[in-house]
Design a protein around this motif. Structure first.
Motif, PDB file in Angstrom:
ATOM      1  N   SER A 299     -19.451  -6.439 -31.187  1.00 23.94           N
ATOM      2  CA  SER A 299     -18.496  -7.405 -31.467  1.00 23.94           C
ATOM      3  C   SER A 299     -17.558  -8.485 -30.558  1.00 23.94           C
ATOM      4  O   SER A 299     -16.867  -9.084 -30.771  1.00 23.94           O
ATOM      5  N   ARG A 300     -18.179  -7.586 -28.676  1.00 31.85           N
ATOM      6  CA  ARG A 300     -17.111  -7.468 -28.248  1.00 31.85           C
ATOM      7  C   ARG A 300     -18.132  -8.362 -26.910  1.00 31.85           C
ATOM      8  O   ARG A 300     -17.968  -8.896 -25.890  1.00 31.85           O
TER       9      ARG A 300
ATOM     10  N   TYR B  74     -14.881  -8.886 -34.599  1.00 29.14           N
ATOM     11  CA  TYR B  74     -14.774  -7.314 -35.744  1.00 29.14           C
ATOM     12  C   TYR B  74     -14.067  -7.018 -37.211  1.00 29.14           C
ATOM     13  O   TYR B  74     -14.386  -6.067 -37.392  1.00 29.14           O
ATOM     14  N   SER B  75     -12.694  -7.821 -37.242  1.00 32.40           N
ATOM     15  CA  SER B  75     -12.190  -6.920 -38.387  1.00 32.40           C
ATOM     16  C   SER B  75     -13.163  -7.355 -39.270  1.00 32.40           C
ATOM     17  O   SER B  75     -12.905  -6.624 -40.212  1.00 32.40           O
ATOM     18  N   ASP B  76     -13.776  -8.880 -39.596  1.00 35.12           N
ATOM     19  CA  ASP B  76     -14.929  -8.587 -40.431  1.00 35.12           C
ATOM     20  C   ASP B  76     -15.579  -7.889 -40.916  1.00 35.12           C
ATOM     21  O   ASP B  76     -16.474  -7.481 -41.737  1.00 35.12           O
ATOM     22  N   SER B  77     -16.283  -7.272 -39.087  1.00 37.80           N
ATOM     23  CA  SER B  77     -17.456  -5.942 -39.539  1.00 37.80           C
ATOM     24  C   SER B  77     -16.481  -4.763 -40.161  1.00 37.80           C
ATOM     25  O   SER B  77     -17.472  -4.543 -40.906  1.00 37.80           O
ATOM     26  N   VAL B  78     -15.665  -4.681 -39.469  1.00 39.65           N
ATOM     27  CA  VAL B  78     -14.669  -3.473 -40.484  1.00 39.65           C
ATOM     28  C   VAL B  78     -14.957  -3.367 -41.984  1.00 39.65           C
ATOM     29  O   VAL B  78     -14.324  -3.213 -42.861  1.00 39.65           O
ATOM     30  N   SER B  79     -14.509  -4.799 -42.305  1.00 44.83           N
ATOM     31  CA  SER B  79     -14.461  -4.952 -43.124  1.00 44.83           C
ATOM     32  C   SER B  79     -15.292  -4.632 -44.503  1.00 44.83           C
ATOM     33  O   SER B  79     -15.751  -4.748 -45.483  1.00 44.83           O
ATOM     34  N   ARG B  80     -17.108  -5.387 -43.790  1.00 41.95           N
ATOM     35  CA  ARG B  80     -18.005  -5.625 -44.603  1.00 41.95           C
ATOM     36  C   ARG B  80     -18.835  -3.459 -44.277  1.00 41.95           C
ATOM     37  O   ARG B  80     -19.478  -3.094 -44.881  1.00 41.95           O
TER      38      ARG B  80
ATOM     39  N   VAL C  95      -8.609   1.185 -25.315  1.00 45.97           N
ATOM     40  CA  VAL C  95      -9.104   3.109 -25.796  1.00 45.97           C
ATOM     41  C   VAL C  95     -10.406   2.805 -26.277  1.00 45.97           C
ATOM     42  O   VAL C  95     -11.289   3.595 -26.104  1.00 45.97           O
ATOM     43  N   LEU C  96      -9.888   2.178 -27.936  1.00 48.68           N
ATOM     44  CA  LEU C  96     -11.247   2.443 -28.784  1.00 48.68           C
ATOM     45  C   LEU C  96     -12.604   1.092 -28.416  1.00 48.68           C
ATOM     46  O   LEU C  96     -13.794   2.228 -28.084  1.00 48.68           O
ATOM     47  N   LEU C  97     -12.227   0.855 -27.204  1.00 46.20           N
ATOM     48  CA  LEU C  97     -13.343  -0.038 -25.962  1.00 46.20           C
ATOM     49  C   LEU C  97     -14.580   1.138 -25.736  1.00 46.20           C
ATOM     50  O   LEU C  97     -15.454   1.341 -25.454  1.00 46.20           O
TER      51      LEU C  97
ATOM     52  N   ALA D  49     -19.110  -5.355 -18.085  1.00 49.76           N
ATOM     53  CA  ALA D  49     -19.094  -7.453 -17.810  1.00 49.76           C
ATOM     54  C   ALA D  49     -19.674  -8.067 -19.655  1.00 49.76           C
ATOM     55  O   ALA D  49     -18.492  -8.911 -19.200  1.00 49.76           O
ATOM     56  N   SER D  50     -19.952  -7.324 -20.148  1.00 51.31           N
ATOM     57  CA  SER D  50     -20.507  -8.601 -21.230  1.00 51.31           C
ATOM     58  C   SER D  50     -19.804  -8.395 -22.235  1.00 51.31           C
ATOM     59  O   SER D  50     -19.052  -9.082 -23.503  1.00 51.31           O
ATOM     60  N   ILE D  51     -18.994  -7.353 -22.337  1.00 47.93           N
ATOM     61  CA  ILE D  51     -17.638  -7.308 -23.318  1.00 47.93           C
ATOM     62  C   ILE D  51     -16.768  -7.763 -23.280  1.00 47.93           C
ATOM     63  O   ILE D  51     -16.718  -8.745 -23.882  1.00 47.93           O
ATOM     64  N   THR D  52     -16.262  -7.811 -22.091  1.00 48.88           N
ATOM     65  CA  THR D  52     -14.947  -8.562 -21.974  1.00 48.88           C
ATOM     66  C   THR D  52     -15.707 -10.411 -21.681  1.00 48.88           C
ATOM     67  O   THR D  52     -14.452 -10.797 -21.617  1.00 48.88           O
ATOM     68  N   SER D  53     -16.474 -10.592 -21.604  1.00 50.51           N
ATOM     69  CA  SER D  53     -16.730 -12.005 -21.065  1.00 50.51           C
ATOM     70  C   SER D  53     -16.879 -12.972 -22.568  1.00 50.51           C
ATOM     71  O   SER D  53     -16.352 -12.767 -23.935  1.00 50.51           O
ATOM     72  N   GLN D  54     -16.813 -14.041 -22.497  1.00 50.55           N
ATOM     73  CA  GLN D  54     -16.338 -15.519 -24.199  1.00 50.55           C
ATOM     74  C   GLN D  54     -17.288 -15.492 -24.234  1.00 50.55           C
ATOM     75  O   GLN D  54     -18.275 -16.268 -23.615  1.00 50.55           O
ATOM     76  N   PRO D  55     -17.610 -15.915 -25.287  1.00 54.21           N
ATOM     77  CA  PRO D  55     -18.891 -16.321 -26.452  1.00 54.21           C
ATOM     78  C   PRO D  55     -18.738 -17.806 -25.352  1.00 54.21           C
ATOM     79  O   PRO D  55     -19.051 -19.234 -25.516  1.00 54.21           O
ATOM     80  N   VAL D  56     -20.133 -18.156 -25.584  1.00 56.51           N
ATOM     81  CA  VAL D  56     -20.687 -19.232 -25.238  1.00 56.51           C
ATOM     82  C   VAL D  56     -21.960 -19.941 -26.297  1.00 56.51           C
ATOM     83  O   VAL D  56     -22.655 -19.743 -27.141  1.00 56.51           O
ATOM     84  N   HIS D  57     -20.921 -20.796 -26.853  1.00 50.05           N
ATOM     85  CA  HIS D  57     -22.354 -21.666 -27.729  1.00 50.05           C
ATOM     86  C   HIS D  57     -23.181 -22.175 -27.188  1.00 50.05           C
ATOM     87  O   HIS D  57     -23.145 -23.038 -26.802  1.00 50.05           O
TER      88      HIS D  57
END
Length: 562
Positions: free
Chosen positions: A380-381, A389-395, A444-446, A496-504
């Motif tokens: 999710s990151r 991420y919250s939706d992933s935990v919900s599912r 810490v979780l990441l 590095a990819s975890i902290t990057s912003q998503p690109v449309h």
């Protein structure tokens, strides 16, 4: 004359055969008489006959109670004659001893995952919704750069914010005091039945509620070029508001029932409600469980434990308010709170220990479960993540934080009175503390999740492209080996990819999305699995990890687990 001669010849042959048989019998009889007449053989046969008779007489004379007791006291046996059986029994004991430690590791990790999703609703979600609204308001001044007014994630944040605000104001029309006295006037048996019904209703609400929210998010962010196949955003929004409001009322009734149990004089209701947890052992232990089914149960236990902690927090807040925040009353509630928590932990440990024992499941399976949950967080990151991420935990766990956040906000605002500038400063500091806790918990979780994913050797799955599927028929024929394209970061650039912003990305190019598979089901028939031509050990390893990544909290409800 010829017939008479032939019959005479036949009679003669029969007489010769009879004479030969008599001669053979006479020879055998003569030989046996000679053998018995030999003095050595006769003496040997007589010796053995006397020996057998003596042993028979001795055994008959030794049949006594004293000899039987002596034989029972001195009788021995050798366990090494069945070494495999006893070794297996010893390993089962060691597995049961390891279950509490491994299970609590999973529970602790899952608890902080739920806490992170829960704190997100109070901390980052309001800020994200405000930023999205500012962007929407200032859009005419800045100009429209693309075809979208807001990004899909921003639309979802605004919808979540409106749902929270509307449901919060709707909860003001629910009288908690009247509900408390109404429930307190019922008998103990009625309250026990009500509490069980509320638990079942909570699971049903969670099962259907996430589908309602996902339908709203997709309807609001679906590309306009596609054919209209829905009833509209506004009906979906009202359905989501109604669901969150009803689920929040359900949680309030649960908290009120638990509060009545805490305030009862003889504590009989609290004891009955705690014994309900042990009834869960009876319904789970003596059933057949596979690895996937146990994963579902573990996720459900994580969600139930976190929800129980929030309910206990609500009960403590309501009681402290009634006693004018007297700290001495907190110590009165403390033993009951510890008793409820201890019963939850004991039931989970006993249940999982015997399920793994009866189904021959090792304790190492809980590390696989933990790696699967960590995979959801890491995916999710990533860039171009297709779910929050919250939706992933919900599912995955069935934990939907919106109703719980609404009822907790309602209880806190009604219990704590904010008056004066100093009180507002304290509220601001408390909010900043929540944000700090959320950020530290996420970091810490990441870090832990990346470590668990690397230990499980699941890094390559982060860069797999999800297959194109039709509704209701997800495709599962994907290769296990995947080589990242030039534009995709490799394992060395994971952080590095975890902290990057998503690109449309435009629809003309094939999007390279990380495949977390948390919202797909195991609907692949056996015939399709037989078409996969890979090495046996590699196929087995891929299938085991794939099963855990593709199932979610409600797969078992649809009987989609083989």
């Amino acid at each position: 004359m010829a017939d008479t001669a032939a019959s005479g010849l036949g009679d003669g042959k029969e007489k010769e055969k009879e004479k030969e048989k008599e001669k053979q019998a006479q020879d055998i009889k003569t030989g046996s008489e000679k053998l018995n007449s030999t003095p050595e053989i006769t003496e040997t046969l007589g010796f053995y006959e006397r020996k057998v008779n003596q042993e028979r007489k001795r055994s008959l004379s030794d049949l006594s109670l004293l000899r039987f007791i002596s034989a029972e006291l001195t009788r021995g046996y050798f366990l090494e004659h069945n070494e495999a059986k006893y070794t297996e029994r010893r390993e089962r004991v060691y597995t049961c001893m390891r279950i509490p430690r491994e299970l609590e590791k999973l529970m602790l990790f899952g608890f902080f995952l739920c806490l992170d999703a829960f704190l997100y609703v109070f901390t980052l979600l309001p800020l994200r919704a405000v930023l999205a609204l500012i962007r929407l308001i200032t859009l005419p001044c800045c100009g429209l750069n693309g075809t979208r007014l807001l990004q899909p994630a921003q639309v979802c944040d605004v919808l979540k914010g409106f749902i929270m605000v509307i449901c919060y104001f709707m909860m003001h029309y629910v009288d908690y005091s009247m509900m408390y006295h109404l429930i307190r006037g019922q008998s103990v048996i009625k309250l026990y039945i009500i509490y069980n019904m509320l638990e079942v209703a909570d699971r049903l609400f969670s099962s259907f509620g996430q589908d309602i929210l996902d339908a709203l998010y997709w309807t609001a962010t679906e590309p306009k070029e596609k054919r209209r196949a829905h009833i509209g955003v506004i009906p979906h929004f009202f359905m989501a508001v109604l669901y969150v409001f009803l689920h929040a009322i359900l949680i309030m009734v649960q908290a009120t029932t638990l509060n009545v149990a805490f305030n009862s004089h003889n504590k009989s209701l609290l004891t009955i409600m705690m014994s309900n947890n042990f009834v869960e052992i009876k319904g789970s232990v003596f059933k057949k469980f596979e690895k996937n089914n146990l994963f579902q149960m573990s996720n459900s236990d994580i969600k139930e434990r976190f929800t129980s902690y929030v309910l206990l927090l609500i009960v403590c807040l309501r009681n402290m308010e009634q006693f004018s925040w007297n700290p001495d009353h907190l110590w009165v509630l403390f033993p009951d709170v510890c008793m409820v928590i201890a019963s939850e932990i004991a039931v989970d440990v006993v249940k999982h220990a015997f399920i793994t024992k009866f189904n021959d499941i090792t304790a190492d399976v809980y590390s696989d479960y933990r790696a699967s949950l960590a995979f959801d967080l890491v995916s999710s990151r990533q860039k171009n993540a297709y779910t929050d991420y919250s939706d992933s935990v919900s599912r995955r766990m069935g934990f939907i934080p919106l109703p719980l956040a609404v009822i907790l906000t309602r209880v806190v605002t009604s219990s704590v009175k904010v008056q004066g500038s100093l009180a507002f400063v304290c509220v601001l500091l408390f909010y900043l503390g929540l944000i700090t806790l959320k950020v530290l918990n996420s970091i810490v979780l990441l870090g832990k999740s990346c470590l668990y994913v690397k230990e499980a050797k699941m890094e390559e799955k982060l860069f797999q492209t999800p297959p194109a599927t039709t509704p209701g028929k997800p495709s599962h024929k994907s290769k296990n080996k995947f080589r990242a394209p030039p534009g995709i970061p490799t394992n060395n650039s994971l952080s590095a990819s975890i902290t990057s912003q998503p690109v449309h990305q435009s629809e003309s190019t094939s999007p390279l999305l990380p495949n977390s598979n948390s919202d797909q089901f195991l609907t692949t028939p056996d015939a399709e699995e037989k078409d996969i031509t890979q090495d046996g050990s590699e196929l087995k390893h891929r299938a085991s990890n794939k099963d855990l990544l593709e199932i979610d909290r409600f797969t078992i409800c649809g009987n989609r687990i083989d």
